[in-house]
Design an enzyme around this catalytic site. Sequence first.
Site, PDB file in Angstrom:
ATOM      1  N   TRP A 169       0.737  -1.302  -0.147  1.00 20.06           N
ATOM      2  CA  TRP A 169       0.035  -0.167  -0.044  1.00 20.06           C
ATOM      3  C   TRP A 169       0.841   1.335   0.105  1.00 20.06           C
ATOM      4  O   TRP A 169       0.419   2.252  -0.014  1.00 20.06           O
ATOM      5  CB  TRP A 169      -0.911  -0.171   1.336  1.00 20.06           C
ATOM      6  CG  TRP A 169      -0.221  -0.104   2.659  1.00 20.06           C
ATOM      7  CD1 TRP A 169       0.034  -1.302   3.198  1.00 20.06           C
ATOM      8  CD2 TRP A 169       0.507   0.842   3.270  1.00 20.06           C
ATOM      9  NE1 TRP A 169       0.635  -1.104   4.199  1.00 20.06           N
ATOM     10  CE2 TRP A 169       0.869   0.144   4.336  1.00 20.06           C
ATOM     11  CE3 TRP A 169       0.957   2.174   3.006  1.00 20.06           C
ATOM     12  CZ2 TRP A 169       1.931   0.735   5.421  1.00 20.06           C
ATOM     13  CZ3 TRP A 169       1.695   2.822   4.099  1.00 20.06           C
ATOM     14  CH2 TRP A 169       2.119   2.012   5.253  1.00 20.06           C
ATOM     15  N   CYS A 170       2.213   1.221   0.265  1.00 15.15           N
ATOM     16  CA  CYS A 170       2.976   2.252   0.333  1.00 15.15           C
ATOM     17  C   CYS A 170       3.330   2.894  -0.975  1.00 15.15           C
ATOM     18  O   CYS A 170       3.730   2.245  -2.040  1.00 15.15           O
ATOM     19  CB  CYS A 170       4.225   1.807   0.975  1.00 15.15           C
ATOM     20  SG  CYS A 170       5.590   3.075   0.964  1.00 15.15           S
TER      21      CYS A 170
END
Length: 488
Positions: A169-170
């Site tokens: 998700w980064c």
Amino acid sequence: MVSTSKIKSVDFFRKIPRDLTEASLSGAGLSIIAAFAMIFLFGMELNDYMTVSSSTSVVIDKSSDGDFLRIDFDMSFPALSCEFASIDVSDVLGTNRLNITKTVRKYSIDPNLNPTGSEFRSGPTAKPIKHDEEVDEEYGEGSVVLNAKNFDRISHQHAILVVNFFAPWCYWSNRLKPSWEKAAKIIRERYDPEIDGRILMGKVDCTEETDLCRRYFLDKVCRNHIQGYPSIRIFRKGSDVRDDHGHHDHESYYGDRDTDSLVKTMEELVAPISLQSQKDSGSLHNETKDDTKRPAPLAGGCKIEGFVRVKKVPGNLIISARSASHSFDASQMNMSHVISHFSFGKKISPREMSDMKRVLPYLGGSYDRLTGLSYISNPSDSNANVTIEHYLQVVKTEVMTRSYKLVEEYEYTAHSSLVHSLHIPAAKFHFELSPMQVLITENSKSFSHFITNLCAIIGGVFTVAGILDSILHNTVRLMKKVELGKNF
């Protein structure tokens, strides 16, 4: 010449011949009582003379230290890595200083809050991290997927293992992914793991391998040693295993993240290692001098100490995880901290503190009100995203001693609370300075006044005792005359 008789005529204290005086039992008793009264009153007067008196007034703050105020602090964060710990200052005038390092020192700490080594050096952060501008969709998968089962085995098969700890998700992890895979593919082609084996590039998904990402972490209370994504770690065979806990000592890579820079860095890591030495020895270590590669924190906690200078207006001192090229999982951050020292103004010496407490014994209790206090946020689902806030009301106190020595102290009240937030958790110190100050003046008593009172005590007691003796003596004589009259 003046005769002796004329000089005697001015005598204020004429003597009565002893043969004409009469001692009495009542007079002796009164003399003893008078002597004790004189001693008692003398002691009271001496104590009053030695006791410090002071006067207090409230005036406008006209400090000698100018428009700025120093804040000293010493705090330990068991769950905040020194790698990302940032000290920021802001105020209502628009001042906003981020990641202050010049007057601040950071040390990695163990679960008992003891430093694990020398000062942690963050290094320069002036230039932004460079990434590949164009994304090649055909980059393929060049790095090895690592997990808890194969990490130890693979790390001991290669002289150097470079690992990308990431989160899907980064944003920054996704920007790194293409260049990381391309660089890994190039390195794999140049240094075949089956034939060469000197270097290997791998990756760990920290959302899937949470235990592996926590592996180098010692404190059960805190969350994760890999706190920022992506974190690139360099492990070296032979010298990378600690016997006490089985944890790896390793380095962090802080350089550019484009393909060319990554490949160049890998080449530099391999260059000092010959292929024959890798096969024969298997125990190599290369000291890096490049600032893009620095030792990673030995533990997941950080001790932060030092000072900052702020303007004398309402402002904030904020400690949080900060990076221009990493992402943080706010739900996993824990800003629990223990305060060893937090004070305003210059440090007061023990002698100055003694002078202040002589004037006002209760003074000084608010000088370092937060000392020794702990603020713990349990890393549970109900306490995720918790920011710990401290609201401080600061007032200056000046003490003018009898020797005309000025002693300055800043006292404050503190109110703390835990606040749930949608942003990255932080430890916030909101301070507000009073425009007024308390001025305490130590008043010295005149020695001449003490002597005057002493003479008054002696003369007064002597006179009162004489009056009482005279009344008692005359009363007894009168009673005797009355009794003799009745007999006749």
